[in-house]
Design a protein around this motif. Sequence first.
Motif, PDB file in Angstrom:
ATOM      1  N   TRP B 126       5.106 -13.801  -4.789  1.00 24.08           N
ATOM      2  CA  TRP B 126       5.420 -13.193  -3.462  1.00 24.08           C
ATOM      3  C   TRP B 126       6.421 -12.115  -3.626  1.00 24.08           C
ATOM      4  O   TRP B 126       6.916 -11.455  -2.704  1.00 24.08           O
ATOM      5  N   SER B 127       6.709 -11.781  -4.863  1.00 28.39           N
ATOM      6  CA  SER B 127       7.771 -10.879  -5.025  1.00 28.39           C
ATOM      7  C   SER B 127       7.177  -9.432  -5.038  1.00 28.39           C
ATOM      8  O   SER B 127       6.146  -9.194  -5.270  1.00 28.39           O
ATOM      9  N   ARG B 128       7.790  -8.525  -4.248  1.00 22.69           N
ATOM     10  CA  ARG B 128       7.330  -7.039  -3.604  1.00 22.69           C
ATOM     11  C   ARG B 128       6.989  -6.312  -4.941  1.00 22.69           C
ATOM     12  O   ARG B 128       6.092  -5.878  -5.146  1.00 22.69           O
ATOM     13  N   SER B 129       8.137  -6.364  -5.624  1.00 25.18           N
ATOM     14  CA  SER B 129       8.104  -5.480  -7.104  1.00 25.18           C
ATOM     15  C   SER B 129       7.202  -5.928  -7.909  1.00 25.18           C
ATOM     16  O   SER B 129       6.341  -5.050  -8.562  1.00 25.18           O
ATOM     17  N   GLN B 131       4.447  -7.412  -7.240  1.00 31.43           N
ATOM     18  CA  GLN B 131       2.973  -6.998  -6.548  1.00 31.43           C
ATOM     19  C   GLN B 131       2.856  -5.567  -6.794  1.00 31.43           C
ATOM     20  O   GLN B 131       1.751  -5.079  -7.280  1.00 31.43           O
ATOM     21  N   ARG B 132       3.916  -4.676  -6.804  1.00 30.96           N
ATOM     22  CA  ARG B 132       3.854  -3.401  -7.076  1.00 30.96           C
ATOM     23  C   ARG B 132       3.534  -3.175  -8.328  1.00 30.96           C
ATOM     24  O   ARG B 132       2.530  -2.134  -8.913  1.00 30.96           O
ATOM     25  N   ARG B 135       0.052  -3.802  -9.360  1.00 32.64           N
ATOM     26  CA  ARG B 135      -0.996  -2.834  -8.767  1.00 32.64           C
ATOM     27  C   ARG B 135      -0.969  -1.664  -9.749  1.00 32.64           C
ATOM     28  O   ARG B 135      -2.135  -1.233 -10.080  1.00 32.64           O
TER      29      ARG B 135
END
Lengths: 335, 329
Positions: B126-129, B131-132, B135
Motif C-alpha cells: 500500500w506504500s505509494r513510493s 508502488q512507484r 512500476r
Amino acid sequence: MIRFIIRRLVLLVPVFIGLTLLVFTISHILPGDPVKLAAGPQASAEEIASLTREFGMDRPLPQQYWHYASGLLQGDWGQSVLTRRPVAADLKIYLPATLELVFAAIILAIVIGIPAGLLSAITANRWPDYLIRILSLASIAMPRFFLALVLQLVFAMSLAWLPLNGRFPIIDLPPPTVTGMLTLDSLLAGDWLAFTTSCEHLLMPALAMSLSPLATITRMMRASTLDVLQQDFVLTERALGLSQSLIILKYVLRNAFSSTLTVIGLYIGWLLSGSVLVETVFDWPGIGLYATKAIVTQDFMPVMGVTLSIGFIFVLVNLAIDLLYGVINPKVRYQ
Amino acid sequence: MALLSIENLHLSIQSFDGEAQILNGVDLTLERGEICGLVGETGCGKSLTGLSVSKLVSSPPARYGQGAIHFDGHDILGHSENAMRALRGRRIGMIFQDPTTNLNPLFRIGEQMIDVALHSMGANRWSRSAQREARERSIAMLERVGIHDAHNRLDDYPHQFSGGMRQRVLIAMALIGRPDLLIADEPTTALDVSVQAQILKLLFDIVREDNIAVLLITHNLGVVARLCTHVAVMYAGRIIERGIMADVFNNPSHPYTKALLGAVPTQKTRKGTLQGLGGSVPDPYLPHEGCRFAPRCALAEARCREAVPPEADLGHGHGVACIKAGVSA
C-alpha cells in the motif's frame, strides 16, 4: 461503449411493442368477462353494457390496442375495472416496494454467496466446504414460503426481534417519497429512525427471498473458483511468490465472478415475477400481491401493467449486466 | 556447497487408481552459473521435479517419501508455505510452457507485474513510493526483455500481446526479483520455431549476464546442446545419466541416453533410417524391481532386473545409473 448502450436502448422499442402485443392478446383471448365480475352478481344487463362501454371494451381489439398503446406513451396505463384506480398510480406505489425487496434479496445473496462460494472452493472437501454445501442444498430444496413462516415463528413470534409483517408501522411517519423505496427514501431524508424501522421490516422477507439465489450463487462461485484455481496463471502467480490471499481475493475472484454474474441477472427477473409468495406471507404491499388480486378477478389492465414493468426492468438489468461483463473482462468489446 | 541439490527424491501421487510412483530417487546438483538441461520423455517426472524445487506440488494428493531438496542452505521440503514464499519470486524464478494461459487474462500486464515486483522487493503493497518503484522496475525489466514502449504497454492486457511477447513478459516477471535460480519448464514449446530461437537467445543472454543458475526442462536436445553447460537425462522418475553437456553428448553411457540421442535426426539422416526406441514407459502404478529401463533395454540381463543400479562415476561428475555402463551397444 456509448453507442452500444444507445443501440441496446433503441432495440428496446421493438421488444416492448412485441411485449404489449403479446400481453394484450393473451389477456383478451382468455375466457371470462372482467366487467361482469366487477359489476357483481346482481348487476343488470344494462349496467354491464354501460360499464363495458365505459371501459371501451365494446370496440374492436385493434382499436383497443391502439388506445392502450398510445395511452402508455402518455403515462396512462389504463384503469383497474375493479377499483377504478389508474394502474400507473398503483404501480408507483407497489413497484418500488417489490424492487426494494428484490434488490435487498439479491444484495444479501451476493454479499453472503460470493464469500461462501470462495470459502467452499478453497476448503474443497474439508469440513467448511461440506457445511456450506449441505446448507446450500438445503436452502435450494426448502420452499420460500415455508422458510418465511419459520422466520416469522422464530424471529417475530418467539424472540420478538423483528416485526411480524408489513413494510412500515402505520402509526409512524414514513419518509417523504422520492424513489418509493423506504430504506432509500429515509436515507435521503436523513431520517435514521425511519431507516432502521424500514430495514427491520425488510430483513425477514428479503432473507426468505434471497435463499434460493444465495444457494445458487454459492454453488456457482464454488464451481467456477475450483475451475479457475486449476488455471496455469494461478500456478505462475504462486510460483512467483504472490500470497494466497492476494491470489484468491484479487486474481481468482474476478475470474470466477464473471460466470456468476449471468446467474445474478437471471435471478433478478425470476425474483421480480416470483415475489408473490413472500409478499403474501409478510403482507408486503408489492406488485406480486397486486398482480395476483388482479389475475383472480381477470382485471387485465393491472396485469398488463405489471408484466410490462417487470419486462422493462428485466431488460434494463440485463443490459447493466452486459455492461458489467465489459468492466470485468477486457476481451468483451462493445461495438 | 551446491546452490541446489536434490538428493534421492521420492514422490508418489495418490489417485483413484492407487498410488503412482512418480519420482524414484532423483539426484541432481546445480551450481551458480550452471545451466542444466533436464531431458526425458513425457511423463518421466521432469516437471514435477521442477515444481518440487519451489514446493509447488500440492500434497495431498502428492506425497514425498525419502529424499530432500536443499537450496542455498534451505531445506525446501521442510519449509512452511510462508518460508517458501520468501524464496519464490525472490530467490527462485519460474517460467512455464504456455504463455497464452500463464498470464491472467482479466488483468493488465502492469498490474500483474507490479504485484510480483512488490513481492520481490518485500515492500508494503500500500506504500505509494513502493508502488512507484515497482512500476519503474517493471518498465526497466520489460525493456530489458525487448518490449518497446514498455511505459505504455504496462497498461495493455495479455490478449494485446503476441505469444512470443507474452513469454517475454513472463520472463521479465520471473527475473524481476533477480533470482539465483530459474526453473524454465519448456519455455518455448508452445511458440513458433522462429520465435523460439529469439526467446531462448534473450533468456540466456540475461541469465548469463546476471549469473543465474538455470534448470531447463525440455524435450529439445538441440536446445540443450546449444545452450546448456550440463545435462541430466531422466527416465521413469530417476536421473539415469548426468554430467557436463559435452561429456554426455559425446560419450553417452546409458543405453537410454544413446537411444535418445540416436533418435535425433541430423542432416545426414537418410529417409527411413531414423531410429526409434521400442516398448513404452513402465506403468507408475505397478511396483517395480531393478532397473526401470530393463524391459526396453537391448543389453538387459538377469541382474538388471534384480536391483536398482547405483550411479557409477565416470569422472568429471559424469554419472550413469547402469551396471553395464561403458559396454557398447
